[in-house]
Design an enzyme around this catalytic site. Sequence first.
Site, short mmCIF file in Angstrom:
data_model
loop_
_atom_site.label_atom_id
_atom_site.label_comp_id
_atom_site.label_asym_id
_atom_site.label_seq_id
_atom_site.Cartn_x
_atom_site.Cartn_y
_atom_site.Cartn_z
N ALA A 298 -37.60 -8.42 8.96
CA ALA A 298 -35.98 -7.80 9.77
C ALA A 298 -35.16 -7.47 8.59
CB ALA A 298 -35.56 -8.89 10.41
N ASP A 344 -24.91 33.24 -11.22
CA ASP A 344 -25.33 34.76 -11.55
C ASP A 344 -23.91 35.39 -11.07
OD1 ASP A 344 -26.32 36.70 -12.35
OD2 ASP A 344 -27.46 37.11 -10.91
N ASP A 630 -31.48 35.09 -9.05
CA ASP A 630 -32.30 35.92 -8.02
C ASP A 630 -33.41 36.80 -8.61
OD1 ASP A 630 -31.00 37.93 -9.86
OD2 ASP A 630 -29.79 38.87 -8.25
N ASP A 634 -34.98 33.96 -13.66
CA ASP A 634 -34.29 32.72 -13.34
C ASP A 634 -34.94 31.65 -12.96
OD1 ASP A 634 -31.63 34.12 -13.54
OD2 ASP A 634 -31.89 35.03 -11.69
#
Length: 891
Positions: A298, A344, A630, A634
């Site tokens: 419990a 960026d 992107d 990266d």
Amino acid sequence: MPKDDSISQSLSDTKFEALPWHTLSGGEVAERLSVDPQIGLSPSEVQRRVNAYGPNEILDRPPRSLWWMFLDQFTDFMILVLIAAAVVSGIIGEPLDALAIVIIVLLNGVIGFVQEFRAERAMAALKMLVPRSAKVCRGGQTVSISVAELTNGDMVIVEAGDLVPADLRLIDTSQLRVDEAALTGESVPVEKHTASLTTVELPVGDRLNMAYKGTVVTYGRATGVVIATGMATELGKIAGLLQKEEAVQTPLQKRLARFGQRLALAILAICLFVFVLGVLRGEPVVLMFLTAVSLAVAAIPEALPAVVTISLALGAHKMVKKHALIRRLPAVETLGSVTYICSDKTGTLTQNKMRVEQFYANGQLVKEDSQAEMEGEPWELLYQAMALSNDATGNDKGEVIGDPTEVALYLAAREAKYDKEVLALTSPRLGEIHFDSTRKRMTTFHQSHEGVVAFTKGAPEELVDQCDTVLDESGQTPICKEAILEHAEQMATNGLRVLGIAFRKWPQMPTVLSPESNECQLTFLGLVGLIDPPRKEVLKAVALCKTAGITPVMITGDHPATARAIAVRLGIMAESDEVITGQELTQLSLQQMEERVTHIRAYARVAPEQKINIVKALQKKGEFVAMTGDGVNDAPALKGADIGVAMGIAGTDVSREASHMILLDDNFATIVTAVAEGRRIFDNIRKFIRYTMTSNAGEIWTIFLAPFLGLPLPFLPIHILWINLVTDGLPGLALALEPAEKGLMERPPRPPQENIFAHGMWQDIVWVGLLMGSMSLLAQGWAYHTGSTHWQTMVFTVLTLSQLGNVLAMRSERESLFQQGLWSNPKLFGVVLFTVALQMATIYIPFLNQIFKTTPLTLNELVICIGLSMVVFAAVEIKKWIIRRRPSCSA
């Protein structure tokens, strides 16, 4: 062929990646690689070199088996404790409890496995970037071969639309432009040439005589010699970094691991004490063993992993509606701990489309929207030049297609009522002299009512040298070149990309079109300043970041002046702050980097490995870093950051696969929205832990203190497991739906090292649990000493209802339930009513009386139980009232 053997030997001794190829002339490169550019390599030499350097492929580390990846999900300490609890539950005859725990554990394992499997696809996406065939010159013949067969010294031919198959030193170009955004972050295709460069330590984006594997040729054609293949290319180096970069544990994972270990030890100690004490009092050994084991089961919050997982999943679902796609569930909570957002520039902070922002003409600097000041000459002729000397075109859908700079000029002219398509009807193009990177200008010839007009545009320093006069409102006057170039420099310093525009009139079309004869004796019209402008919503998002104690940082492949201009406009940095370049970063030692990293707000011209170094330096300072990106370049930094954020529109597959979160709208403001959601989710997880641990503490205090008060064992094992089952699970899941508290983004981020029990939680667990136990024991003592046979049912009921009152009161750490309203979380209110109904069923339904060993209570006894259980609710509300009266107090 002994000559070939000696060539191969000399080549094998050369460390190609260490050579500054961009500083060598084309002839020196060919000599170093022992190749004749006109003939290429012989088939036998190709074979030798492939054997020496390996195929031109991105290599991958051996993948883990799916079976091992699945088993690895069950090595977490908390999961092991739950597995042990399931085994014990089965042993003591509670198969339903055991089954529930097993299902929870398996659910978490499957979700973790799916997330990890998707993350490991990053390398596969990287491989898809490379072309499958390449055109080369071998043995004097032009042939098409598999890219994997390329080797150092091969002469490769590329043209518009091609993916560059290997790293090349260009030796012959024709108007070549290459899109290097995936590798460097540069938003505009780069003009390439063949001349050698003087600086050795140049960023990849500034090596204008090189073309790199995985980039795209957008215009022109070229021949280059292969200087690196496979893992030795810039793309391969990134792949190597991606392999080395291991995913980091989230703050919640670290906190829950520590919590699970300490909790397990504490529970074992308490249960052992209860067992020994009960046996010493003369209780049956078997009963005390079952009670101690039931108490252990419990006390372990087995619903915690389920609540955490579902909270994160619900949060992820909510974030999708706000344009943030979560790839890895733990990232949802990690967002709430973020202290730095390294973003960026292009497309995230800015609109990713060039726009004309400023003009210099008629002796004055004018903003683009100042139409009233832009009438008459030279403005009319300047706008005509922008519209006509332009290769951008409109289509039926209302879109403008072309180079980003050309599109910006086209749109600015059209907004000023100078439409290219309309003007071209009366002033069609008669000829042109193409742009090249040596002259840095281009010229187009158009029919006019006076004969022919030629418009020339290009770099101001190159254009002004060819001008003799300038057109202003009074007509053509002698030119002051210094004044024009000073204004051009001022515009460039403000982050603008500056173009000069001039014209020359001809009585008829020249018979010879050449720069030498046609691009001279020009009349200067003006300067045009362009920029990729900031997104409107980002300014507010940056301000919100600062209010929330989060530091925004810009990391871009663009020029320092542009980086500074955008960062200052958005409030990321002050005018007095410095922008540091990748070249300057290479001069810093690791210690110097760590000392300065928390003071730098903008980086320009950085290399992929430098992005990782920035992330690691911040992490060593104890910061939690979100990194956006992107491009392929990266991916390693995204994987190494605490939160890697990829772009959904402009991003590459590689960056998306390496990320934790994808911005579906490529918008910085979306990150800030996601941070707020992460904070809400962590708040709710803390609320659940506070709730479940106070509930468990109430059970422990009741069993622990009863013998000291001369009372019999208050619960049977089934009572403990029932309370644990109905009051932990459903109310806990409903807590996950709590809305955000007021001031969520006005407080600083949680310190990453902060204990999960901080801000008074452990004190709450002790005193609220003790109060629950006291009310339960008070009910037991009253009933037991008045001779009631219902005393055990009363203890059972008081503890259950106390926990339900507690869950309503602790929905907020400051606000009263009456301020929030019961219906602000209708699911929780419904769960509480449902649980009360279940508890009443165990008391008043006969066949359940037999299962739970309960007896029906009288009305007076039930009222006493409800009254005592309300004490906990009232006490927690009073505590919150005190906190509200003393705002400086920690919640």
